[in-house]
Motif scaffolding. Structure first.
Motif, short mmCIF file in Angstrom:
data_model
loop_
_atom_site.label_atom_id
_atom_site.label_comp_id
_atom_site.label_asym_id
_atom_site.label_seq_id
_atom_site.Cartn_x
_atom_site.Cartn_y
_atom_site.Cartn_z
N GLY A 173 48.31 41.62 53.34
CA GLY A 173 47.13 40.96 54.25
C GLY A 173 45.90 40.92 53.67
O GLY A 173 45.66 40.06 52.76
N THR A 174 45.05 41.56 54.04
CA THR A 174 43.75 41.53 53.50
C THR A 174 43.44 42.31 52.41
O THR A 174 42.47 42.20 51.79
CB THR A 174 42.63 41.88 54.59
OG1 THR A 174 42.94 43.03 55.01
CG2 THR A 174 42.66 40.97 55.90
N PRO B 31 43.87 42.99 48.83
CA PRO B 31 44.19 42.51 47.55
C PRO B 31 45.32 43.21 46.70
O PRO B 31 45.38 44.47 46.72
CB PRO B 31 43.02 42.15 46.67
CG PRO B 31 42.00 42.63 47.71
CD PRO B 31 42.53 43.51 48.77
N ASP C 36 34.36 35.60 48.07
CA ASP C 36 35.51 36.49 47.78
C ASP C 36 35.87 36.80 46.34
O ASP C 36 36.31 37.88 45.81
CB ASP C 36 37.15 35.82 48.26
CG ASP C 36 36.75 36.04 49.96
OD1 ASP C 36 35.97 37.01 50.41
OD2 ASP C 36 37.70 35.29 50.53
N SER D 224 44.82 47.19 44.34
CA SER D 224 43.94 48.06 45.41
C SER D 224 44.16 49.38 45.42
O SER D 224 45.35 49.91 45.75
CB SER D 224 43.62 47.41 46.66
OG SER D 224 43.18 46.05 46.66
N GLU E 274 34.82 49.01 52.29
CA GLU E 274 34.98 48.31 53.44
C GLU E 274 36.31 48.40 54.03
O GLU E 274 37.30 48.84 53.45
CB GLU E 274 35.50 46.58 52.80
CG GLU E 274 35.85 45.67 53.76
CD GLU E 274 35.96 44.32 53.09
OE1 GLU E 274 36.73 43.38 53.64
OE2 GLU E 274 36.17 44.09 51.69
N TYR F 1 36.01 40.62 44.57
CA TYR F 1 37.10 41.19 44.00
C TYR F 1 37.13 40.70 42.51
O TYR F 1 38.17 40.93 41.72
CB TYR F 1 38.36 40.57 44.47
CG TYR F 1 38.48 40.85 46.14
CD1 TYR F 1 38.22 42.09 46.48
CD2 TYR F 1 38.56 39.89 46.90
CE1 TYR F 1 38.43 42.38 47.76
CE2 TYR F 1 38.73 40.05 48.26
CZ TYR F 1 38.36 41.44 48.95
OH TYR F 1 38.31 41.91 50.02
N GLU G 25 32.95 30.74 51.15
CA GLU G 25 33.68 31.84 51.35
C GLU G 25 34.81 32.18 50.29
O GLU G 25 34.90 33.46 49.72
CB GLU G 25 34.66 31.58 52.58
CG GLU G 25 33.77 31.66 53.75
CD GLU G 25 34.58 31.43 55.05
OE1 GLU G 25 35.89 31.31 55.08
OE2 GLU G 25 34.12 31.43 56.13
N PHE H 267 39.82 48.15 56.10
CA PHE H 267 40.73 47.31 56.43
C PHE H 267 41.82 47.61 57.65
O PHE H 267 42.40 46.76 57.83
CB PHE H 267 41.53 47.02 54.93
CG PHE H 267 42.38 48.28 54.56
CD1 PHE H 267 43.50 48.74 55.25
CD2 PHE H 267 41.78 49.02 53.62
CE1 PHE H 267 44.13 49.72 54.77
CE2 PHE H 267 42.22 50.37 53.19
CZ PHE H 267 43.39 50.49 53.72
N ASP H 268 41.60 48.90 57.82
CA ASP H 268 42.51 49.23 59.27
C ASP H 268 42.04 50.56 59.68
O ASP H 268 41.32 51.57 58.94
CB ASP H 268 43.83 49.28 58.68
CG ASP H 268 45.04 49.27 59.83
OD1 ASP H 268 44.35 49.12 61.00
OD2 ASP H 268 45.92 49.41 59.58
#
Length: 208
Positions: free
Chosen positions: A189-190, A192, A26, A195, A116, A30, A22, A118-119
Protein backbone atom coordinates in the motif's frame (compact mmCIF):
# COMPACT_ATOMS: atom_id res chain seq x y z
CA UNK A 1 -18.06 27.17 -26.44
CA UNK A 2 -14.66 28.37 -27.66
CA UNK A 3 -13.75 29.66 -24.22
CA UNK A 4 -14.47 26.25 -22.69
CA UNK A 5 -12.17 24.47 -25.15
CA UNK A 6 -9.41 26.99 -24.52
CA UNK A 7 -9.74 26.49 -20.79
CA UNK A 8 -9.57 22.65 -20.96
CA UNK A 9 -5.88 22.39 -22.08
CA UNK A 10 -4.92 24.84 -19.32
CA UNK A 11 -6.79 22.73 -16.75
CA UNK A 12 -5.11 19.54 -17.95
CA UNK A 13 -1.71 21.25 -17.82
CA UNK A 14 -2.39 22.43 -14.27
CA UNK A 15 -3.43 18.93 -13.11
CA UNK A 16 -0.38 17.30 -14.73
CA UNK A 17 1.81 19.89 -13.05
CA UNK A 18 0.35 19.06 -9.64
CA UNK A 19 0.90 15.33 -10.21
CA UNK A 20 4.51 15.99 -11.22
CA UNK A 21 5.09 18.02 -8.05
CA UNK A 22 3.68 15.20 -5.91
CA UNK A 23 5.95 12.69 -7.64
CA UNK A 24 8.99 14.89 -7.02
CA UNK A 25 8.05 15.28 -3.35
CA UNK A 26 7.66 11.50 -2.95
CA UNK A 27 11.03 10.90 -4.61
CA UNK A 28 12.63 13.36 -2.21
CA UNK A 29 10.90 11.89 0.82
CA UNK A 30 12.06 8.38 0.02
CA UNK A 31 15.48 9.26 -1.40
CA UNK A 32 18.11 6.60 -0.55
CA UNK A 33 15.30 4.89 1.38
CA UNK A 34 16.87 1.47 1.91
CA UNK A 35 20.12 2.89 3.32
CA UNK A 36 18.25 5.33 5.58
CA UNK A 37 16.10 2.56 7.03
CA UNK A 38 19.11 0.32 7.61
CA UNK A 39 20.90 3.18 9.38
CA UNK A 40 17.85 3.81 11.57
CA UNK A 41 17.68 0.17 12.67
CA UNK A 42 21.45 0.18 13.32
CA UNK A 43 20.93 3.12 15.69
CA UNK A 44 18.20 1.22 17.54
CA UNK A 45 20.43 -1.86 17.68
CA UNK A 46 23.19 0.18 19.30
CA UNK A 47 20.79 1.35 22.02
CA UNK A 48 19.52 -2.20 22.65
CA UNK A 49 23.06 -3.54 23.08
CA UNK A 50 23.21 -7.23 23.89
CA UNK A 51 19.95 -7.58 25.84
CA UNK A 52 18.57 -10.68 24.11
CA UNK A 53 15.43 -12.23 25.55
CA UNK A 54 14.31 -15.78 24.75
CA UNK A 55 12.18 -16.91 27.71
CA UNK A 56 9.01 -15.86 29.51
CA UNK A 57 11.02 -15.35 32.68
CA UNK A 58 13.42 -13.08 30.84
CA UNK A 59 10.69 -10.99 29.26
CA UNK A 60 8.87 -10.47 32.58
CA UNK A 61 12.10 -9.21 34.12
CA UNK A 62 12.50 -6.38 31.60
CA UNK A 63 11.69 -3.01 33.17
CA UNK A 64 9.88 0.01 31.71
CA UNK A 65 12.10 2.04 29.40
CA UNK A 66 14.58 -0.76 28.72
CA UNK A 67 15.34 -1.80 25.15
CA UNK A 68 15.55 -5.53 24.44
CA UNK A 69 15.94 -7.88 21.48
CA UNK A 70 13.84 -10.78 20.21
CA UNK A 71 14.99 -13.13 17.45
CA UNK A 72 12.65 -13.39 14.49
CA UNK A 73 13.16 -17.11 13.98
CA UNK A 74 10.55 -17.10 11.18
CA UNK A 75 12.95 -15.29 8.82
CA UNK A 76 16.30 -16.16 10.43
CA UNK A 77 18.83 -18.58 9.02
CA UNK A 78 21.91 -20.09 10.66
CA UNK A 79 24.14 -17.66 8.80
CA UNK A 80 21.81 -14.67 8.91
CA UNK A 81 19.83 -14.34 12.16
CA UNK A 82 17.20 -11.63 12.17
CA UNK A 83 16.04 -9.61 15.16
CA UNK A 84 13.34 -7.17 16.22
CA UNK A 85 13.78 -4.52 18.90
CA UNK A 86 11.34 -3.56 21.65
CA UNK A 87 10.89 -1.20 24.57
CA UNK A 88 8.35 -1.55 27.36
CA UNK A 89 6.30 1.59 27.96
CA UNK A 90 3.92 -0.11 30.43
CA UNK A 91 4.74 -3.31 32.35
CA UNK A 92 2.36 -5.94 33.72
CA UNK A 93 4.43 -8.72 35.26
CA UNK A 94 1.32 -10.80 36.04
CA UNK A 95 -0.43 -10.40 32.68
CA UNK A 96 -1.36 -13.37 30.51
CA UNK A 97 0.99 -13.99 27.57
CA UNK A 98 -0.61 -15.43 24.41
CA UNK A 99 0.66 -18.55 22.67
CA UNK A 100 1.08 -19.31 18.96
CA UNK A 101 -2.42 -20.73 18.44
CA UNK A 102 -4.31 -17.84 20.08
CA UNK A 103 -5.65 -14.50 18.95
CA UNK A 104 -5.39 -11.14 20.70
CA UNK A 105 -7.05 -7.75 20.73
CA UNK A 106 -4.81 -4.69 20.67
CA UNK A 107 -4.56 -1.00 19.94
CA UNK A 108 -1.71 -0.06 17.66
CA UNK A 109 -0.15 2.98 15.98
CA UNK A 110 2.30 2.48 13.11
CA UNK A 111 4.84 4.92 11.66
CA UNK A 112 7.67 4.96 9.12
CA UNK A 113 11.15 6.08 10.22
CA UNK A 114 10.13 9.63 9.22
CA UNK A 115 7.48 9.59 11.94
CA UNK A 116 4.74 9.52 9.30
CA UNK A 117 1.70 7.50 10.41
CA UNK A 118 0.55 4.82 7.98
CA UNK A 119 -2.02 2.98 10.10
CA UNK A 120 -3.48 2.57 13.57
CA UNK A 121 -6.49 3.05 15.79
CA UNK A 122 -5.11 5.66 18.18
CA UNK A 123 -2.53 8.46 18.26
CA UNK A 124 0.46 6.88 19.96
CA UNK A 125 4.22 7.29 19.86
CA UNK A 126 6.25 6.89 16.68
CA UNK A 127 9.71 6.44 15.23
CA UNK A 128 10.95 9.93 16.15
CA UNK A 129 9.66 10.06 19.72
CA UNK A 130 12.28 10.04 22.47
CA UNK A 131 12.19 10.59 26.23
CA UNK A 132 8.73 9.07 26.51
CA UNK A 133 7.40 9.76 30.02
CA UNK A 134 6.67 7.10 32.62
CA UNK A 135 3.76 6.54 32.70
CA UNK A 136 3.36 7.34 29.00
CA UNK A 137 0.77 9.71 27.59
CA UNK A 138 -1.13 9.51 24.31
CA UNK A 139 -3.32 6.71 25.58
CA UNK A 140 -6.23 5.25 23.60
CA UNK A 141 -9.46 7.21 24.07
CA UNK A 142 -13.14 6.20 23.81
CA UNK A 143 -12.88 7.27 20.15
CA UNK A 144 -9.94 4.90 19.44
CA UNK A 145 -10.43 1.49 17.84
CA UNK A 146 -8.66 -1.79 18.49
CA UNK A 147 -7.99 -4.78 16.23
CA UNK A 148 -8.09 -8.56 16.60
CA UNK A 149 -4.98 -10.47 15.47
CA UNK A 150 -4.72 -14.22 14.99
CA UNK A 151 -1.04 -14.96 15.56
CA UNK A 152 -0.96 -17.74 12.95
CA UNK A 153 -2.69 -15.59 10.30
CA UNK A 154 -0.68 -15.85 7.08
CA UNK A 155 -0.96 -12.13 6.30
CA UNK A 156 0.37 -11.04 9.70
CA UNK A 157 3.97 -9.83 9.48
CA UNK A 158 6.55 -12.13 11.08
CA UNK A 159 7.66 -9.44 13.51
CA UNK A 160 4.13 -9.29 14.93
CA UNK A 161 3.96 -13.08 15.21
CA UNK A 162 7.14 -12.96 17.31
CA UNK A 163 6.52 -10.12 19.76
CA UNK A 164 2.87 -11.04 20.42
CA UNK A 165 4.10 -14.33 21.93
CA UNK A 166 6.13 -12.39 24.52
CA UNK A 167 3.83 -9.47 25.33
CA UNK A 168 1.64 -9.65 28.42
CA UNK A 169 -1.94 -8.42 28.55
CA UNK A 170 -2.03 -4.89 29.94
CA UNK A 171 1.42 -4.02 28.61
CA UNK A 172 2.34 -1.34 26.11
CA UNK A 173 5.41 -1.72 23.91
CA UNK A 174 7.23 0.31 21.29
CA UNK A 175 8.32 -2.22 18.64
CA UNK A 176 10.89 -1.67 15.89
CA UNK A 177 10.62 -4.03 12.92
CA UNK A 178 13.46 -4.15 10.36
CA UNK A 179 12.51 -4.65 6.73
CA UNK A 180 12.80 -8.45 6.81
CA UNK A 181 10.28 -8.68 9.64
CA UNK A 182 7.89 -6.20 8.00
CA UNK A 183 6.98 -5.91 4.30
CA UNK A 184 10.41 -6.58 2.78
CA UNK A 185 11.56 -5.12 -0.52
CA UNK A 186 8.06 -4.93 -2.02
CA UNK A 187 6.26 -2.84 0.59
CA UNK A 188 2.49 -2.72 0.93
CA UNK A 189 0.00 0.00 0.00
CA UNK A 190 1.44 3.35 1.11
CA UNK A 191 4.42 1.60 2.76
CA UNK A 192 7.43 1.69 0.41
CA UNK A 193 9.70 -1.30 -0.03
CA UNK A 194 12.65 -1.60 2.39
CA UNK A 195 10.72 0.18 5.14
CA UNK A 196 11.50 -0.40 8.79
CA UNK A 197 8.30 0.03 10.79
CA UNK A 198 7.72 1.27 14.33
CA UNK A 199 4.60 0.32 16.28
CA UNK A 200 3.16 1.53 19.58
CA UNK A 201 1.12 -1.48 20.76
CA UNK A 202 -1.28 -1.83 23.70
CA UNK A 203 -2.31 -5.45 24.33
CA UNK A 204 -5.88 -5.57 25.65
CA UNK A 205 -6.73 -9.26 25.93
CA UNK A 206 -6.19 -12.79 24.68
CA UNK A 207 -9.08 -14.18 22.64
CA UNK A 208 -9.68 -17.88 23.18
Amino acid sequence: MRKRFLFLPFLLLLVSGLVSCEEVEDEGKYYDWQARNEAYIDSIKNVAGDRYVATEEGIRAVEVGEMFILQDYLVSTDKHPRYIYCKKLVKNAEGEIPVWTEAVNAFYYGTLITGEKFDGGFDGYGALDQNIPNPPGREPTPFSWSTDFLITESTLRTGWKIFLQYMAVGERWLVYLPTDSAYGSEGSGTIPGYSALVFDVVLNKVIE
